[in-house]
Design a protein around this motif. Sequence first.
Motif, PDB file in Angstrom:
ATOM      1  N   THR A 166       0.825  -1.212   0.000  1.00  8.58           N
ATOM      2  CA  THR A 166       0.000   0.000   0.000  1.00  8.58           C
ATOM      3  C   THR A 166       0.856   1.257   0.000  1.00  8.58           C
ATOM      4  N   ASN A 186      -0.630  -3.854   3.201  1.00  7.95           N
ATOM      5  CA  ASN A 186      -1.988  -3.928   3.771  1.00  7.95           C
ATOM      6  C   ASN A 186      -2.180  -2.917   4.894  1.00  7.95           C
ATOM      7  N   GLY A 187      -1.535  -1.751   4.761  1.00  7.28           N
ATOM      8  CA  GLY A 187      -1.664  -0.695   5.751  1.00  7.28           C
ATOM      9  C   GLY A 187      -0.789  -0.871   6.977  1.00  7.28           C
ATOM     10  N   ALA A 218       3.170   0.338  -5.505  1.00  8.38           N
ATOM     11  CA  ALA A 218       1.944   0.325  -4.713  1.00  8.38           C
ATOM     12  C   ALA A 218       0.855  -0.418  -5.484  1.00  8.38           C
TER      13      ALA A 218
END
Length: 573
Positions: free
Chosen positions: A90, A108-109, A419
Amino acid sequence: MRTPRGKLLLVLAVVLVVAGTGWGVGTLLRSPADEAAARKPPKPSLVTAAVERRKLVATVVVSGALEYGSPYPVSLAGVVGGSETAQRATRAPRRGTLAEGAVLMEVNGRPVFVFSGTVPMHRSIVSGAKGADVKQLQKALRRLGYRAPATGVFDQATIAAVSRFYAKRGYEAQQPTLELRQRRDDLHRAVRAAREVFATERKALDQGKDVLPLKVRLANARQDLKEAEQALKSAWAQEHTTEDEAKVEAAESAVRAAGEKLLAAQQELAQATATPAPAPSLSSSPTAGPTADATAGPPADTRLLELRVANARADLAAARSALERVLEEAGTARAKRLTELTKNVRVAREAVVTAEQALRQARQLSPAKLKVANAQSDLATARALLAEFSRTYGTTVPPGEVVFLPKLPARLHKSTVKAGELADKSIATVTSSTFVVSGSVDVAEAERLKTGLNASIETEAGKTVPGTVTSLGGRDAKGAVPVMITPASMRSLKKLAGAPVTVRVTIGATDQEVLVVPAAAVVTAADGKARVQVEIAPDQTKEVEVRTGLSADGAVEVAGDLKPGDMVVINSA
């Protein structure tokens, strides 16, 4: 119509043409002798070079490219976060300098941090985990100012330090996921259910009519054993019984009384023996003077006193004998009593063992026994699963959220993931923040090199930067030996990354100016000595013996009967 003058000019022109043609043909025609003379080789002459006096520097030339050193591919050791879902970047890695504790990227953050260390991340670090990777993480947290022990154990203090580190950077340390929390609740419920089943089956077994009398018998046997052991303990603690104590006291009193009587009789006898009785006077007249004779009477009769002493002594001996008999009887009685009580304890223990065995056999034969055994096994299994799960439950460090690099700070040279792409392969390449020149030389030249040698790095623009040979590798697929040279300064090289350069590595140099001749002028004779031919006159030479030294760039250092300006023969025609 032509004039006479015109005719004359025409005739002259023809004559000239004919004459020129004849001269040209004559020059092309040679006799055989002239042709042989023209083809004869010229007289051979000597090829010489002058002896020089100068400093000599030997170098090995390495062609290479200027690059950032220590390239290191970076990949994730596992999942980021607590979920096994697709690992999608991300936030991609960005070029620049990476310091310890920096965020390399997000997946995934969730963050991916970089720390300094040589042990690669290879597992999830969970509560109670031990190992070199845990200790490496603890040391990194300590370097960043977070209080953490350096024990190699992921304990509560380390978990607290990890949580503070994440929070400082705007993230939350990985907590148990919803699936893990549900799993923990399921395990707790399984333990409670197994405990209830076990209690129910055990109660049903214990309340069974076939084992109830045996349970009562066992309880009575245990009570009898307890009382027997207490009686034995009290007997050991008590020297005599109350009755024996009274007999001993009476016998001791008799001994004391007999002793007193003996002492009184002995004193009377001693007093009687020491003071004799006075004799009666021959004259009772009061007028008798001092000159009257007064003689002692007969000794006192002490036989009665002596008899009393003998009797008292006999009484004392008898009292003492009586005391000894009383003590002996009391000891015998105590030993007998202890023996009986010890026997009672053994009998009571045998009764307990017998009752336990009877109850155990009855329970084994009971139909409810199998249910109890199964319920007990299920309870033990449920407890073991809960304990194993609880050991690793809590804050964790997922394997993909930490990358250990051999050295920091480092330079992120290239990112290989963007990304939105999956981060399941190599994600970036990092290098050191210093330049190196990577090149290669053949094996013969590599044997003349070693680490630590000084070098001169020349750019295409003509700029020269000093450097040092820092490593030599093994042969590559082409048989060449890789060489790495590190510049002494990067100040003028920052814009030249990837540019080709030429490196001259100094492998030897003379301290001062020496005599130098071309290497081709030196000839080693059959006796192993080196010699040169020196021209002393046109086409005349003499042989001079020399000692050779450093060689470089086609020249060699010599010492002998030479001087600057002498012409030495390189070869002869």
